[in-house]
Design a protein around this motif. Structure first.
Motif, PDB file in Angstrom:
ATOM      1  N   ARG A   8       3.510  -1.812   5.988  1.00 24.08           N
ATOM      2  CA  ARG A   8       3.906  -0.801   6.434  1.00 24.08           C
ATOM      3  C   ARG A   8       5.004  -0.163   5.551  1.00 24.08           C
ATOM      4  O   ARG A   8       4.706   1.224   5.192  1.00 24.08           O
ATOM      5  N   ARG A   9       5.891  -0.898   4.834  1.00 25.36           N
ATOM      6  CA  ARG A   9       6.753  -0.498   4.236  1.00 25.36           C
ATOM      7  C   ARG A   9       6.187   0.086   2.662  1.00 25.36           C
ATOM      8  O   ARG A   9       6.456   1.189   2.162  1.00 25.36           O
ATOM      9  N   MET A  10       4.989  -0.744   2.269  1.00 28.48           N
ATOM     10  CA  MET A  10       4.364  -0.193   0.978  1.00 28.48           C
ATOM     11  C   MET A  10       3.528   1.129   1.327  1.00 28.48           C
ATOM     12  O   MET A  10       3.728   1.974   0.404  1.00 28.48           O
ATOM     13  N   ALA A  11       2.920   0.938   2.250  1.00 29.39           N
ATOM     14  CA  ALA A  11       2.045   2.175   2.463  1.00 29.39           C
ATOM     15  C   ALA A  11       2.894   3.415   2.544  1.00 29.39           C
ATOM     16  O   ALA A  11       2.660   4.633   2.120  1.00 29.39           O
ATOM     17  N   LEU A  12       4.173   3.222   3.398  1.00 28.36           N
ATOM     18  CA  LEU A  12       4.915   4.303   3.784  1.00 28.36           C
ATOM     19  C   LEU A  12       5.565   4.711   2.433  1.00 28.36           C
ATOM     20  O   LEU A  12       6.315   5.989   2.236  1.00 28.36           O
ATOM     21  N   SER A  13       5.714   4.253   1.452  1.00 26.81           N
ATOM     22  CA  SER A  13       6.220   4.238   0.031  1.00 26.81           C
ATOM     23  C   SER A  13       5.226   5.101  -0.827  1.00 26.81           C
ATOM     24  O   SER A  13       5.811   5.810  -1.798  1.00 26.81           O
ATOM     25  N   LEU A  14       4.045   5.232  -0.563  1.00 28.35           N
ATOM     26  CA  LEU A  14       3.151   6.076  -1.043  1.00 28.35           C
ATOM     27  C   LEU A  14       3.364   7.393  -0.749  1.00 28.35           C
ATOM     28  O   LEU A  14       3.072   7.860   0.379  1.00 28.35           O
ATOM     29  N   GLU A  15       3.326   8.422  -1.785  1.00 27.32           N
ATOM     30  CA  GLU A  15       3.258   9.786  -1.617  1.00 27.32           C
ATOM     31  C   GLU A  15       2.277  10.200  -0.414  1.00 27.32           C
ATOM     32  O   GLU A  15       1.230  10.260  -0.558  1.00 27.32           O
ATOM     33  N   GLY A  16       2.883  11.024   0.251  1.00 28.83           N
ATOM     34  CA  GLY A  16       2.455  11.917   1.382  1.00 28.83           C
ATOM     35  C   GLY A  16       1.706  11.050   2.462  1.00 28.83           C
ATOM     36  O   GLY A  16       1.100  11.544   3.391  1.00 28.83           O
ATOM     37  N   THR A  17       2.121   9.729   2.750  1.00 27.82           N
ATOM     38  CA  THR A  17       1.468   9.001   3.707  1.00 27.82           C
ATOM     39  C   THR A  17       2.395   8.999   4.927  1.00 27.82           C
ATOM     40  O   THR A  17       3.589   9.089   5.019  1.00 27.82           O
ATOM     41  N   THR A  18       1.671   9.093   6.092  1.00 26.31           N
ATOM     42  CA  THR A  18       2.090   9.084   7.217  1.00 26.31           C
ATOM     43  C   THR A  18       1.556   8.146   8.146  1.00 26.31           C
ATOM     44  O   THR A  18       0.607   7.482   8.020  1.00 26.31           O
ATOM     45  N   GLU A  19       2.167   7.629   9.391  1.00 29.10           N
ATOM     46  CA  GLU A  19       1.909   6.757  10.296  1.00 29.10           C
ATOM     47  C   GLU A  19       1.558   7.169  11.705  1.00 29.10           C
ATOM     48  O   GLU A  19       2.319   7.943  11.952  1.00 29.10           O
ATOM     49  N   ALA A  20       0.411   6.809  12.223  1.00 25.88           N
ATOM     50  CA  ALA A  20       0.358   7.303  13.668  1.00 25.88           C
ATOM     51  C   ALA A  20      -0.809   6.323  14.392  1.00 25.88           C
ATOM     52  O   ALA A  20      -1.397   5.572  13.674  1.00 25.88           O
ATOM     53  N   VAL A  30      -3.064   9.991   4.384  1.00 26.27           N
ATOM     54  CA  VAL A  30      -2.819  11.118   3.630  1.00 26.27           C
ATOM     55  C   VAL A  30      -3.441  12.487   3.917  1.00 26.27           C
ATOM     56  O   VAL A  30      -2.869  12.775   5.073  1.00 26.27           O
ATOM     57  N   ALA A  31      -4.405  12.594   3.480  1.00 27.54           N
ATOM     58  CA  ALA A  31      -5.382  13.602   4.219  1.00 27.54           C
ATOM     59  C   ALA A  31      -6.310  13.011   5.144  1.00 27.54           C
ATOM     60  O   ALA A  31      -6.791  13.684   6.184  1.00 27.54           O
ATOM     61  N   ARG A  32      -6.727  11.475   4.796  1.00 23.47           N
ATOM     62  CA  ARG A  32      -7.654  10.929   5.621  1.00 23.47           C
ATOM     63  C   ARG A  32      -6.923   9.436   5.841  1.00 23.47           C
ATOM     64  O   ARG A  32      -6.267   9.129   4.961  1.00 23.47           O
ATOM     65  N   GLU A  90      -0.230  -4.486  -2.603  1.00 19.06           N
ATOM     66  CA  GLU A  90      -0.110  -3.296  -3.232  1.00 19.06           C
ATOM     67  C   GLU A  90      -1.191  -2.741  -3.904  1.00 19.06           C
ATOM     68  O   GLU A  90      -1.611  -1.680  -3.834  1.00 19.06           O
ATOM     69  N   ASN A  91      -2.010  -3.756  -4.733  1.00 17.83           N
ATOM     70  CA  ASN A  91      -3.203  -2.916  -5.277  1.00 17.83           C
ATOM     71  C   ASN A  91      -4.051  -2.618  -4.355  1.00 17.83           C
ATOM     72  O   ASN A  91      -4.950  -1.761  -4.495  1.00 17.83           O
ATOM     73  N   ALA A  92      -4.508  -3.303  -3.173  1.00 21.91           N
ATOM     74  CA  ALA A  92      -5.376  -2.713  -2.262  1.00 21.91           C
ATOM     75  C   ALA A  92      -5.061  -1.705  -1.557  1.00 21.91           C
ATOM     76  O   ALA A  92      -5.925  -0.838  -1.371  1.00 21.91           O
ATOM     77  N   LEU A  93      -3.583  -1.251  -1.319  1.00 22.29           N
ATOM     78  CA  LEU A  93      -3.306  -0.012  -0.845  1.00 22.29           C
ATOM     79  C   LEU A  93      -3.319   1.066  -1.784  1.00 22.29           C
ATOM     80  O   LEU A  93      -3.852   2.248  -1.527  1.00 22.29           O
ATOM     81  N   ARG A  94      -3.252   0.822  -3.149  1.00 20.18           N
ATOM     82  CA  ARG A  94      -3.528   1.674  -4.148  1.00 20.18           C
ATOM     83  C   ARG A  94      -4.851   2.104  -4.352  1.00 20.18           C
ATOM     84  O   ARG A  94      -5.180   3.087  -4.490  1.00 20.18           O
ATOM     85  N   THR A  95      -5.722   1.091  -4.329  1.00 23.42           N
ATOM     86  CA  THR A  95      -7.310   1.470  -4.297  1.00 23.42           C
ATOM     87  C   THR A  95      -7.397   2.470  -3.084  1.00 23.42           C
ATOM     88  O   THR A  95      -8.444   3.329  -3.285  1.00 23.42           O
ATOM     89  N   ALA A  96      -7.201   1.963  -1.868  1.00 24.03           N
ATOM     90  CA  ALA A  96      -7.484   2.600  -0.687  1.00 24.03           C
ATOM     91  C   ALA A  96      -7.044   3.988  -0.569  1.00 24.03           C
ATOM     92  O   ALA A  96      -7.754   4.997  -0.081  1.00 24.03           O
ATOM     93  N   VAL A  97      -5.611   4.329  -1.038  1.00 25.79           N
ATOM     94  CA  VAL A  97      -4.966   5.710  -0.943  1.00 25.79           C
ATOM     95  C   VAL A  97      -5.849   6.573  -2.115  1.00 25.79           C
ATOM     96  O   VAL A  97      -5.662   7.750  -1.579  1.00 25.79           O
TER      97      VAL A  97
END
Length: 108
Positions: A8-20, A30-32, A90-97
């Motif tokens: 949650r912390r790492m994902a929300l630190s990525l620009e434009g990320t929202t949680e729902a 972000v867009a998807r 972090e690598n997985a999140l950056r790849t996915a985003v």
């Protein structure tokens, strides 16, 4: 060993990320949507390309596995968070985003 709070912390630190909420999970987009977190916060599903999925599953087979359905054939991959280090998460999140960014409009 990563946790749901780490994700949650790492994902929300990525620009434009929202949680729902997304069905019985929490979705980060972000867009998807690019990752969802299970209600028990032990696993997450990441959006990778099929090639990225194959690589992740080969490199960390105890941590990553394809989602066992048509979504998995599209690259959606489950991760056991307890089997990931912070750098792997972090690598997985950056790849996915990267796959969730807005598409550029077509030029006319």
């Amino acid at each position: 060993m990563a946790t749901g709070e780490d994700l949650r912390r790492m994902a929300l630190s990525l620009e434009g990320t929202t949680e729902a909420p997304h069905f019985d999970r929490m979705a980060f987009k972000v867009a998807r949507i690019y990752v969802t977190l299970a209600a028990d916060e032990r696993t997450a599903n990441f959006k990778f390309t099929p090639d990225e999925q194959q690589f992740k599953c080969m490199m960390l087979p105890d941590a990553f596995s394809p989602v066992p359905n048509a979504w998995g054939r599209q690259g959606w991959t489950t991760a056991d968070l307890a089997r990931l280090g912070a750098e792997d998460l972090e690598n997985a999140l950056r790849t996915a985003v990267a796959h969730a960014q807005p598409r550029k409009p077509l030029r006319r």
